[in-house]
Design an enzyme around this catalytic site. Structure first.
Site, PDB file in Angstrom:
ATOM      1  CE  LYS A  64       3.325  -2.187  -4.831  1.00  0.00           C
ATOM      2  NZ  LYS A  64       3.331  -0.704  -4.739  1.00  0.00           N
ATOM      3  CE  LYS A  89       6.089  -0.779  -9.054  1.00  0.00           C
ATOM      4  NZ  LYS A  89       6.024   0.601  -8.562  1.00  0.00           N
TER       5      LYS A  89
HETATM    6  N1  C2G Z   1       4.367   9.111  -9.460  1.00  0.00           N
HETATM    7  C1  C2G Z   1       4.230  10.330 -10.127  1.00  0.00           C
HETATM    8  N2  C2G Z   1       5.032  10.611 -11.170  1.00  0.00           N
HETATM    9  C2  C2G Z   1       5.991   9.731 -11.565  1.00  0.00           C
HETATM   10  C3  C2G Z   1       6.146   8.506 -10.887  1.00  0.00           C
HETATM   11  C4  C2G Z   1       5.319   8.217  -9.819  1.00  0.00           C
HETATM   12  O1  C2G Z   1       3.354  11.148  -9.776  1.00  0.00           O
HETATM   13  N3  C2G Z   1       6.777  10.067 -12.618  1.00  0.00           N
HETATM   14  C5  C2G Z   1       3.465   8.826  -8.341  1.00  0.00           C
HETATM   15  C6  C2G Z   1       2.583   7.597  -8.603  1.00  0.00           C
HETATM   16  O2  C2G Z   1       1.444   7.966  -9.367  1.00  0.00           O
HETATM   17  C7  C2G Z   1       2.211   7.190  -7.174  1.00  0.00           C
HETATM   18  C8  C2G Z   1       3.472   7.588  -6.372  1.00  0.00           C
HETATM   19  O3  C2G Z   1       4.211   8.515  -7.178  1.00  0.00           O
HETATM   20  O4  C2G Z   1       1.101   7.953  -6.710  1.00  0.00           O
HETATM   21  C9  C2G Z   1       4.350   6.399  -6.046  1.00  0.00           C
HETATM   22  O5  C2G Z   1       4.642   5.732  -7.266  1.00  0.00           O
HETATM   23  P1  C2G Z   1       5.184   4.199  -7.182  1.00  0.00           P
HETATM   24  O6  C2G Z   1       6.278   4.135  -6.210  1.00  0.00           O
HETATM   25  O7  C2G Z   1       5.371   3.726  -8.581  1.00  0.00           O
HETATM   26  O8  C2G Z   1       3.908   3.497  -6.503  1.00  0.00           O
HETATM   27  P2  C2G Z   1       3.020   2.331  -7.119  1.00  0.00           P
HETATM   28  O9  C2G Z   1       3.851   1.194  -7.543  1.00  0.00           O
HETATM   29  O10 C2G Z   1       2.111   2.970  -8.091  1.00  0.00           O
HETATM   30  O11 C2G Z   1       2.238   1.809  -5.801  1.00  0.00           O
HETATM   31  O12 C2G Z   1      -1.494   0.721  -3.149  1.00  0.00           O
HETATM   32  C10 C2G Z   1      -0.982   1.569  -4.140  1.00  0.00           C
HETATM   33  C11 C2G Z   1       0.387   1.151  -4.575  1.00  0.00           C
HETATM   34  O13 C2G Z   1       1.237   0.907  -3.470  1.00  0.00           O
HETATM   35  C12 C2G Z   1       0.968   2.234  -5.459  1.00  0.00           C
END
Ligand code: C2G
Length: 128
Positions: free
Chosen positions: A44, A46
């Site tokens: 991803k 990351k």
């Molecule tokens: N999130 C949120 N508010 C934030 C940051 C994150 O609601 N300020 C939510 C994101 O929308 C997501 C969850 O927290 O639903 C996890 O965020 P991340 O760790 O950034 O996950 P991501 O990289 O989006 O990975 O298959 C799907 C992916 O693995 C999602």
């Protein structure tokens, strides 16, 4: 028992993540979090501050989380929903529409993100 699943990296765990997990749990009785592995995160683009094991321990300490499983690929969502008999799939609305293909198998819910916080923002602020 109404089972909920959500997916993510959850690096540098913050209150935006907690808000999401709390509201995801409110969609049912049992919350599964599919946590992105370090390998999948590299895919991803990351590079996590905390390893998978450290991020798993943090998530398992959260009262809303009932089970943590590894997320190793984009394609596992359908088999996860089937294997764990999931009723509700939840993601933050930055993913709005991206997982609608799961609607044949379970309810798909996109929840508003917590706007002002993100792992990227934390890293930027700490660099100042
Ligand atoms: N999130 C949120 N508010 C934030 C940051 C994150 O609601 N300020 C939510 C994101 O929308 C997501 C969850 O927290 O639903 C996890 O965020 P991340 O760790 O950034 O996950 P991501 O990289 O989006 O990975 O298959 C799907 C992916 O693995 C999602």
């Amino acid at each position: 028992m109404r089972k909920v699943i959500t997916y993510g990296t959850f690096d540098l765990l913050h209150y935006g993540h907690i808000n999401l997990l709390k509201r995801a749990k409110e969609q049912g009785d049992y919350l599964i979090v599919a946590l992105s592995t370090d390998e999948f995160n590299r895919g991803k683009g990351k590079e996590c501050y905390f390893s998978y094991e450290e991020r798993r321990k943090l998530l398992e300490a959260i009262r809303y989380v009932d089970l943590v499983i590894p997320e190793t690929c984009w394609e596992q969502k359908i088999s996860d929903v089937q294997e764990f008999k999931v009723d509700v799939f939840v993601m933050g609305d930055d993913w709005q529409g991206k997982f609608d293909f799961l609607q044949d198998l379970c309810q798909v819910v996109y929840l508003p993100r917590t706007p002002e916080i993100s792992t990227t923002q934390i890293k930027k602020d700490l660099e100042k």
